[in-house]
Design a protein around this motif. Structure first.
Motif, PDB file in Angstrom:
ATOM      1  N   TRP A  43      66.817  89.068  68.944  1.00 43.84           N
ATOM      2  CA  TRP A  43      67.030  90.066  69.989  1.00 43.84           C
ATOM      3  C   TRP A  43      67.922  91.202  69.471  1.00 43.84           C
ATOM      4  N   GLU A  44      69.014  90.858  68.790  1.00 43.02           N
ATOM      5  CA  GLU A  44      69.929  91.894  68.292  1.00 43.02           C
ATOM      6  C   GLU A  44      69.281  92.747  67.202  1.00 43.02           C
ATOM      7  N   GLU A  45      68.491  92.135  66.319  1.00 43.17           N
ATOM      8  CA  GLU A  45      67.770  92.907  65.301  1.00 43.17           C
ATOM      9  C   GLU A  45      66.771  93.865  65.959  1.00 43.17           C
ATOM     10  N   ALA A  46      66.112  93.396  67.023  1.00 43.86           N
ATOM     11  CA  ALA A  46      65.175  94.246  67.761  1.00 43.86           C
ATOM     12  C   ALA A  46      65.907  95.420  68.413  1.00 43.86           C
ATOM     13  N   HIS A  53      65.016 103.749  65.624  1.00 42.35           N
ATOM     14  CA  HIS A  53      63.705 104.386  65.491  1.00 42.35           C
ATOM     15  C   HIS A  53      63.150 104.974  66.789  1.00 42.35           C
ATOM     16  N   HIS A  54      63.689 104.599  67.909  1.00 38.66           N
ATOM     17  CA  HIS A  54      63.172 105.068  69.207  1.00 38.66           C
ATOM     18  C   HIS A  54      64.358 105.382  70.107  1.00 38.66           C
ATOM     19  N   SER A  55      64.432 104.775  71.254  1.00 37.99           N
ATOM     20  CA  SER A  55      65.564 104.978  72.151  1.00 37.99           C
ATOM     21  C   SER A  55      66.363 103.678  72.285  1.00 37.99           C
ATOM     22  N   SER A  56      65.705 102.643  72.805  1.00 39.61           N
ATOM     23  CA  SER A  56      66.351 101.348  72.989  1.00 39.61           C
ATOM     24  C   SER A  56      65.278 100.316  73.272  1.00 39.61           C
ATOM     25  N   LEU A  89      75.396  88.974  80.107  1.00 38.04           N
ATOM     26  CA  LEU A  89      76.765  89.197  79.625  1.00 38.04           C
ATOM     27  C   LEU A  89      77.733  88.947  80.767  1.00 38.04           C
ATOM     28  N   GLY A  90      78.821  88.251  80.459  1.00 39.23           N
ATOM     29  CA  GLY A  90      79.771  87.932  81.517  1.00 39.23           C
ATOM     30  C   GLY A  90      79.130  86.960  82.486  1.00 39.23           C
ATOM     31  N   ASP A  91      78.828  87.444  83.669  1.00 41.42           N
ATOM     32  CA  ASP A  91      78.208  86.574  84.663  1.00 41.42           C
ATOM     33  C   ASP A  91      76.979  87.205  85.314  1.00 41.42           C
ATOM     34  N   SER A  92      76.326  88.142  84.604  1.00 42.27           N
ATOM     35  CA  SER A  92      75.133  88.756  85.191  1.00 42.27           C
ATOM     36  C   SER A  92      74.203  89.296  84.114  1.00 42.27           C
ATOM     37  N   TRP A  93      72.946  89.480  84.512  1.00 39.05           N
ATOM     38  CA  TRP A  93      71.946  90.081  83.643  1.00 39.05           C
ATOM     39  C   TRP A  93      72.083  91.586  83.706  1.00 39.05           C
ATOM     40  N   LEU A  94      72.019  92.253  82.552  1.00 37.88           N
ATOM     41  CA  LEU A  94      72.185  93.700  82.462  1.00 37.88           C
ATOM     42  C   LEU A  94      71.114  94.287  81.541  1.00 37.88           C
ATOM     43  N   TRP A  95      70.728  95.527  81.832  1.00 37.07           N
ATOM     44  CA  TRP A  95      69.896  96.275  80.890  1.00 37.07           C
ATOM     45  C   TRP A  95      70.832  96.897  79.864  1.00 37.07           C
ATOM     46  N   VAL A  96      70.500  96.793  78.596  1.00 39.68           N
ATOM     47  CA  VAL A  96      71.406  97.249  77.541  1.00 39.68           C
ATOM     48  C   VAL A  96      71.605  98.757  77.535  1.00 39.68           C
ATOM     49  N   ASN A  97      70.669  99.510  78.108  1.00 38.11           N
ATOM     50  CA  ASN A  97      70.829 100.967  78.125  1.00 38.11           C
ATOM     51  C   ASN A  97      71.599 101.450  79.348  1.00 38.11           C
ATOM     52  N   GLY A  98      72.073 100.535  80.187  1.00 35.42           N
ATOM     53  CA  GLY A  98      72.887 100.913  81.335  1.00 35.42           C
ATOM     54  C   GLY A  98      72.109 101.104  82.628  1.00 35.42           C
ATOM     55  N   ASP A  99      70.779 101.009  82.595  1.00 30.70           N
ATOM     56  CA  ASP A  99      70.002 101.126  83.832  1.00 30.70           C
ATOM     57  C   ASP A  99      70.400 100.013  84.793  1.00 30.70           C
ATOM     58  N   PRO A 100      70.388 100.292  86.105  1.00 31.69           N
ATOM     59  CA  PRO A 100      70.746  99.250  87.071  1.00 31.69           C
ATOM     60  C   PRO A 100      69.639  98.192  87.165  1.00 31.69           C
ATOM     61  N   LEU A 101      70.017  96.965  87.399  1.00 32.16           N
ATOM     62  CA  LEU A 101      69.070  95.865  87.546  1.00 32.16           C
ATOM     63  C   LEU A 101      68.766  95.698  89.040  1.00 32.16           C
ATOM     64  N   VAL A 102      67.811  96.490  89.519  1.00 25.67           N
ATOM     65  CA  VAL A 102      67.461  96.455  90.951  1.00 25.67           C
ATOM     66  C   VAL A 102      66.155  95.716  91.207  1.00 25.67           C
ATOM     67  N   TYR A 103      65.356  95.522  90.175  1.00 25.72           N
ATOM     68  CA  TYR A 103      64.080  94.827  90.268  1.00 25.72           C
ATOM     69  C   TYR A 103      64.129  93.639  89.314  1.00 25.72           C
ATOM     70  N   SER A 104      63.502  92.541  89.668  1.00 21.92           N
ATOM     71  CA  SER A 104      63.420  91.415  88.736  1.00 21.92           C
ATOM     72  C   SER A 104      62.038  90.798  88.791  1.00 21.92           C
ATOM     73  N   SER A 105      61.685  90.123  87.717  1.00 25.07           N
ATOM     74  CA  SER A 105      60.384  89.483  87.610  1.00 25.07           C
ATOM     75  C   SER A 105      60.529  88.067  87.057  1.00 25.07           C
ATOM     76  N   TRP A 106      61.594  87.379  87.508  1.00 28.64           N
ATOM     77  CA  TRP A 106      61.784  85.983  87.102  1.00 28.64           C
ATOM     78  C   TRP A 106      60.706  85.135  87.764  1.00 28.64           C
TER      79      TRP A 106
END
Length: 145
Positions: A43-46, A53-56, A89-106
């Motif tokens: 995941w970190e290498e990706a 090479h792109h954005s994130s 991270l910590g106690d919640s799922w986060l998008w690494v680019n800072g976008d809010p996590l308002v939708y989920s597909s678990w």
């Protein structure tokens, strides 16, 4: 007038399918450029690859974006799951680019390890369009934005 309408007719996608709209209507839109990378990385290498090479690694902020990503990986010879920019991270799922996590597909029912993951703290998208939490050291293909 030569059979040409005075106002252009365009189309927009709605939850009910395509609809005709006047060319004068202002409609919200978004652009999503998804790049499926068919190299197996942790995941970190990706994340590093996408950042260089792109954005994130991609954030999937809606059902529409998830369907677009799912369509891209269905047509590619990629691993069953692909890394996306989701990390626990910590106690919640986060998008690494800072976008809010308002939708989920678990996935519904079944394994609920994503609620409090101990070892599998990185997010992936399956070809069925659901998220899975997977150990970050696994090597998968990935999708950049």
């Amino acid at each position: 007038m030569n059979g040409i309408p005075d106002i252009a007719t365009n189309a927009k996608w709605t939850s009910d399918g395509w609809r005709a709209v006047s060319g004068l209507n202002k409609i919200h839109f978004f652009c999503l450029n998804l790049i499926v990378v068919q190299e197996k990385k942790t995941w970190e290498e990706a994340l590093v690859h996408c950042t260089e090479h792109h954005s994130s690694l991609t954030s999937l902020l809606s059902k529409s974006e998830t369907l677009l990503a799912q369509n891209r990986i269905r047509n590619a010879t990629v691993t069953e799951e692909i890394w996306i920019g989701l990390r626990y991270l910590g106690d919640s799922w986060l998008w690494v680019n800072g976008d809010p996590l308002v939708y989920s597909s678990w996935p519904e029912g079944g394994d609920q390890d994503h609620l409090c993951p101990i070892w599998r703290r990185c997010g992936a998208l399956t070809k069925e369009g659901v998220w899975e939490n997977i150990g970050c050291h696994e090597k998968l293909h990935f999708i950049c934005a």
